[in-house]
Every structure is written in structure tokens, then in C-alpha cells.
Design an enzyme around this catalytic site. Structure first.
Site, short mmCIF file in Angstrom:
data_model
loop_
_atom_site.label_atom_id
_atom_site.label_comp_id
_atom_site.label_asym_id
_atom_site.label_seq_id
_atom_site.Cartn_x
_atom_site.Cartn_y
_atom_site.Cartn_z
N GLY A 1 3.21 10.80 0.86
CA GLY A 1 3.01 9.78 -0.16
C GLY A 1 1.66 9.12 -0.05
O GLY A 1 1.03 8.76 -1.05
N ASN A 2 1.15 8.97 1.19
CA ASN A 2 -0.17 8.38 1.38
C ASN A 2 -1.29 9.34 0.99
O ASN A 2 -2.42 8.92 0.78
CB ASN A 2 -0.35 7.95 2.84
CG ASN A 2 0.40 6.67 3.15
OD1 ASN A 2 0.46 5.78 2.33
ND2 ASN A 2 1.02 6.61 4.32
N LYS B 1 5.88 13.90 12.04
CA LYS B 1 5.22 15.14 11.60
C LYS B 1 5.19 16.16 12.74
O LYS B 1 5.49 17.34 12.53
CB LYS B 1 3.80 14.84 11.12
CG LYS B 1 3.74 14.02 9.84
CD LYS B 1 2.34 13.63 9.49
CE LYS B 1 2.28 12.93 8.14
NZ LYS B 1 3.17 11.77 8.01
N LYS C 1 10.27 12.50 5.16
CA LYS C 1 10.16 13.70 4.36
C LYS C 1 9.73 14.92 5.18
O LYS C 1 10.06 16.06 4.82
CB LYS C 1 9.20 13.48 3.18
CG LYS C 1 7.74 13.28 3.53
CD LYS C 1 6.92 14.55 3.38
CE LYS C 1 5.46 14.34 3.74
NZ LYS C 1 5.10 13.52 4.85
N LYS D 1 10.51 3.45 9.49
CA LYS D 1 9.87 4.15 8.38
C LYS D 1 9.07 3.16 7.52
O LYS D 1 9.64 2.26 6.90
CB LYS D 1 10.93 4.84 7.52
CG LYS D 1 10.36 5.59 6.32
CD LYS D 1 9.51 6.77 6.75
CE LYS D 1 9.05 7.57 5.54
NZ LYS D 1 8.10 8.62 5.93
#
Length: 300
Positions: A9-10, A263, A205, A121
Site C-alpha cells: 500500500g505504501n 515481508k 498482505k 499492523k
């Protein structure tokens, strides 16, 4: 090749930029040619983040005092449509010969997950400390450091199952670029009677993308963010980029929760489970990432 691509999203809304539709369209339009090349000729499932977007929707919902605020699962569904639309339109423009579909996706979690007791989050914008303190007092929100400011954090339980995985697999197998599991998917949990209900959380995500990639038997997992590689000792004078690493060598390392840690966990988990590589790098340099000239390659 079958790829699962996770776009942060970033990466779609640059840090420091206003959270506007126009900025998101502009960023995605600039990224679409490179992203299109990564999709061209391959079976693709594309997962996107929603941290900035769902945070903005939560703020908008809270501002309207005539109705109670919307829960995070509903806002997550809303963000899937909002962000998925922008991505799908940009990809159709870049690859007019390919079909693109957006699938509203639910992801099952355990309602007893300990993550509900420890929010990590980040969502929404970065606030100055005094503004964050006032918001925390007024709305009961939890904040954590993010760069020079503070950002709201919410529960992020472990994804256990992508509810629409079979549907996504059929679309991907038919050659449809499938935008799915946006924001990690709408978090849902099973009740004792077997019914499902939404829960107040936002799923990471990248972990959802790794789960989906394993389910789809993907050849490769790409995690695209706004940082050019995985760094050891991030934020310190001797920070150094990792270009190639075995998953086992990274799992014991300390990375920032809410940003690089999930990640790395997602990439390592996929590599170890499937015996196939995962790549972490920037959306802006996806060509370099795929060529091995930039980013981080994590192998089993």
C-alpha cells in the site's frame, strides 16, 4: 511461469504525499508498464496492501458522528474495491490484450490468535506525536513509531486460509490477471456452528500472498514495496543490503515489525515450503529485481 506479486500500500501511496485518489492513480500509472512486463506471458495473481487506504477510510468513518464507525473487516472490503479498481484499470491500459479481474477475498484467521492482544499492523497516515497522543486518548487507538512520527497499529492475526483460493486458481489458470486478497483479505473467523463472521483486524498482505502462492503452486513470489532491498542493521551507520540469501539465514535476524519483518517471514516461509525463490524489492525497479540487478532474492 506462475507468479504471485504482492504490491505494498505504501508503494501505491508515497510516504509524505496526501492520501488522494489522484496520487494513487499517478503512482500506479507510472508503475504499470514495469508491472505489466512482469505479468506479460505469465499466470498472475496480484495481491495489494491497504495500510494507508484503510486508515484513511477509518478516519472518514470516525468523522461522521451521526453513525457508528465501520468495523475494520468492512473497511477492508471497501479498500479492496477502491485499490483493486485502480490497479486493474492501470494493468488493462498496459496490457490491453489480457483480461484482468478483481476478486473480493476473505481470509480465515483464528479468533483466539494472540495477535489480537498485541497490535502491530500500521494503518493510516503518520502523525506528529502530540496529534497521535490526542487521537489515542479520544478514540482508544494504539500507536507505534514510524519514521519521525507515529502511526496507528491494529491487530494482525496469522492468515490460515484464503477462502476464495479455488476461484482464484481457476481464473489464474485461465490466463486472467487476478487482483485478489487485497489488504491480506477481509479477516473472517469461524463460529462454533460453522458460520463465518468478520473480525476487527487487518491481515498482513505479504503473509497472505505467501499463503496464496503456496496454494496456487506458484513458481515465484514477488514482494514489492518502497524499500529497495532487505537490509541488515537497518537505520544504523553500517546498514547493508542483502542481495541473495538462504531463508534459514534470515529467519533468525531482527527486522522491524509492521514493515520488513512480515515481508521476510513471508518470503522465507514460501521458499522453505515450496523450494522456490521469493524476491523483495521496489515497485519502481521491478525489471531490475527480476533480472537480479536489484532487490533481495531469498532461496530455500
Amino acid at each position: 511461469m506462475r507468479r504471485v506479486i504482492a504490491v505494498g500500500g505504501n508503494a501505491l501511496l508515497r510516504r509524505g504525499e496526501p492520501l488522494s485518489a489522484e496520487n494513487q492513480r499517478r503512482t500506479m500509472a507510472a508503475a504499470a508498464p514495469g508491472l505489466g512486463r512482469a505479468c506479460d506471458g505469465h499466470d498472475i495473481a496480484l495481491v495489494h496492501g491497504n495500510g494507508p487506504q484503510i486508515g484513511l477510510l477509518a478516519l472518514e468513518a470516525e468523522a461522521y458522528e451521526a453513525a457508528p464507525g465501520w468495523p475494520l473487516d468492512v473497511l477492508g472490503a471497501e479498500s479492496q474495491g477502491m485499490v483493486g479498481y485502480v490497479i486493474a484499470q492501470a494493468l488493462r491500459n498496459a496490457l490491453p490484450a489480457r483480461e484482468v479481474a478483481v476478486v473480493l477475498t476473505q481470509t480465515r484467521v483464528d479468533s483466539a490468535d494472540s495477535a489480537f492482544l498485541r497490535p502491530t499492523k500500521p494503518i493510516g497516515p503518520v502523525y506528529a506525536s502530540d496529534v497521535a497522543k490526542a487521537l489515542g486518548a479520544a478514540r482508544g487507538w494504539t500507536f507505534a513509531p514510524d519514521g519521525s512520527g507515529l502511526r496507528r497499529v491494529v491487530a494482525s492475526p496469522t492468515p490460515l486460509e484464503i477462502a476464495e483460493a479455488a476461484t482464484i486458481a481457476r481464473l489464474v489458470g485461465a490466463g486472467v490477471i487476478t487482483v485478489c486478497a487485497g489488504g491480506g483479505g477481509v479477516p473472517v473467523a469461524d463460529a462454533p456452528d460453522g458460520s463465518r463472521h468478520g473480525v476487527e483486524a487487518v491481515i498482513d498482505k505479504d503473509l497472505a500472498a505467501a499463503l496464496l502462492a503456496a496454494r496456487l503452486d506458484a513458481d515465484e513470489l514477488l514482494i514489492l514495496t518502497d524499500v529497495d532491498a532487505v537490509y541488515l542493521d537497518w537505520g544504523r551507520p553500517h546498514a547493508r543490503a542483502v542481495r541473495d540469501a538462504r531463508a534459514e539465514d534470515l529467519l533468525g535476524r531482527d527486522f522491524a515489525e509492521g514493515s520488513m519483518a512480515p515481508k521476510v517471514r513471508a518470503a522465507c516461509g514460501f521458499a522453505l515450503q515450496t523450494g522456490r525463490p521469493a524476491l523483495i524489492g521496489t515497485l519502481d525497479d521491478i525489471d531490475g529485481l527480476l533480472a537480479g540487478a536489484s532487490g533481495t532474492r531469498i532461496r530455500p
